[in-house]
Design an enzyme around this catalytic site. Structure first.
Site, short mmCIF file in Angstrom:
data_model
loop_
_atom_site.label_atom_id
_atom_site.label_comp_id
_atom_site.label_asym_id
_atom_site.label_seq_id
_atom_site.Cartn_x
_atom_site.Cartn_y
_atom_site.Cartn_z
N HIS A 49 0.85 -1.20 0.00
CA HIS A 49 0.00 0.00 0.00
C HIS A 49 0.88 1.25 0.00
CE1 HIS A 49 0.91 -0.57 4.26
NE2 HIS A 49 0.30 0.56 4.60
N HIS A 64 1.29 3.84 2.00
CA HIS A 64 1.79 4.55 3.18
C HIS A 64 3.32 4.58 3.09
CE1 HIS A 64 -2.05 3.97 5.81
NE2 HIS A 64 -2.06 5.12 5.15
N ASP A 89 5.84 4.26 5.03
CA ASP A 89 6.72 3.24 5.62
C ASP A 89 6.73 1.94 4.83
OD1 ASP A 89 4.08 2.93 6.52
OD2 ASP A 89 4.70 1.92 8.37
N HIS A 90 5.98 1.89 3.73
CA HIS A 90 5.99 0.69 2.89
C HIS A 90 6.48 0.97 1.47
CE1 HIS A 90 3.82 -2.06 5.70
NE2 HIS A 90 3.60 -0.88 6.24
N HIS A 134 -7.29 -1.87 5.50
CA HIS A 134 -6.41 -0.91 6.15
C HIS A 134 -6.98 0.49 5.88
CE1 HIS A 134 -2.79 0.39 8.03
NE2 HIS A 134 -2.15 0.80 6.95
N ASP A 189 -0.41 -4.03 5.79
CA ASP A 189 -1.02 -3.77 7.09
C ASP A 189 -2.51 -4.12 7.01
OD1 ASP A 189 1.47 -2.60 7.39
OD2 ASP A 189 0.74 -0.58 7.71
N HIS A 197 6.05 -5.67 11.98
CA HIS A 197 5.37 -4.38 11.95
C HIS A 197 5.01 -3.93 13.35
CE1 HIS A 197 2.64 -1.12 10.55
NE2 HIS A 197 3.45 -1.11 9.52
ZN LIG Z 1 -0.06 1.40 6.64
#
Ligand SMILES: [Zn+2]
Length: 303
Positions: A60, A62, A64-65, A140, A210, A268
């Site tokens: 996804h 976000h 941090d990914h 998510h 996530d 995570h």
């Molecule tokens: Zn996320």
């Protein structure tokens, strides 16, 4: 099948922890799964050859990914890459990446091929003669997919001892490998099953991050060899799961149990916790075989 965890902590990069990224080695492929900030440095640190990465799967959008992706793409260019690079991720990823490249006037010299995803159903997105990859739709705060990597069943192999015992002539070996029966010197048929060995059981790996606790993924990941499931929180912070759309270690273990997975790997982790051992303890109360992901950790699941 072998997994190298490059980063497995939630939110921001810190001195000793990195956001999500993993490398799955399966049937000669090196699949990069998520690409948080710092992924290139981690790839170098763990001596993973950049040139062997041809497929990148992003769960996804976000940061941090995937904030490591524009950097990795430009490094590939600086390294003189010519081979195609395939990127699988949510719709919008092509726009995001091409905007970076356009503004910096730094188009790649190699073909960059985007496979944008928007289905809410599981889809087959990659297949060759030995492996398949399916999406695992997750719930998510933004559109998110996990990924299921599966080895295909290998052909049966010749049992050379049995072939000798039945005095099967070498000239038949190729046909036996292809599934044909054998014929002994007296002209008697010997069934293929007696002359071949069972192939090893195909392995599979599901990456689920996530997500909130979501039983809808169970039919997709049923019987998976290894399940990586996010566990951002411990049960004591369960009240935060609904708002942030994350899971606890206990919930991850419940999914592993219901999916009949052989092994659960947690990751995570929210950086609010001092020790990740508590995640293992909590999960083990529900599911017996739990491992903790950690940056730089390698899991070898054998051939
Ligand atoms: Zn996320």
């Amino acid at each position: 099948m072998k997994l190298t965890v490059l980063g497995c902590y939630a939110a921001t990069p810190r001195t000793f922890t990195n956001p999500t990224s993993q490398v799955l080695e399966i049937k000669n492929h090196l699949f990069l799964i998520d690409c948080g900030e710092g992924t290139q440095v981690q790839l170098r640190k763990y001596k993973i050859k950049f040139s062997r990465i041809n497929h990148i799967f992003i769960s996804h959008l976000h940061g941090d990914h995937f904030f490591g992706l524009p950097g990795l793409i430009s490094t590939f260019r600086l390294l003189g890459r010519e081979k195609e690079l395939h990127i699988y991720g949510p719709k919008g990823i092509k726009h995001a990446i091409t905007l970076f490249l356009k503004l910096g006037d730094s188009w790649t010299n190699y073909p960059l091929i985007f496979h944008e995803l928007e289905s809410k159903e599981s889809e087959l997105i990659f297949e060759d003669e030995k492996v398949t990859v399916n999406t695992v739709p997750l719930i998510h705060r933004v559109y998110t997919n996990g990924y299921l990597f599966r080895e295909k069943e290998a052909p049966r192999t010749l049992d050379i001892e049995a072939a000798r015992a039945y005095r099967i002539d070498k000239s038949q070996f190729n046909n036996i490998k292809k599934g044909k029966d054998g014929v002994d010197p007296s002209g008697k048929l010997v069934s293929n099953k007696k002359l071949t060995l069972d192939p090893p059981e195909p392995k599979s790996y599901a990456f689920c991050s996530d997500t909130v606790y979501n039983e809808a993924i169970l039919p997709i990941i049923k019987g998976v060899t290894v399940l990586y499931h996010e566990s951002t929180f411990l049960e004591s912070e369960e009240h935060l799961c609904e708002k942030t759309k994350h899971s606890t270690a206990k919930q991850a273990a419940q999914i592993a149990k219901k999916a009949n997975a052989k092994l659960l790997i947690l990751g995570h982790y929210s950086t609010r916790y001092k020790s990740i051992e508590l995640f293992k303890k909590e999960a083990e109360e529900v599911f017996p075989v739990v491992e903790l992901a950690d940056d730089g950790k390698v899991f070898d699941f054998g051939r």
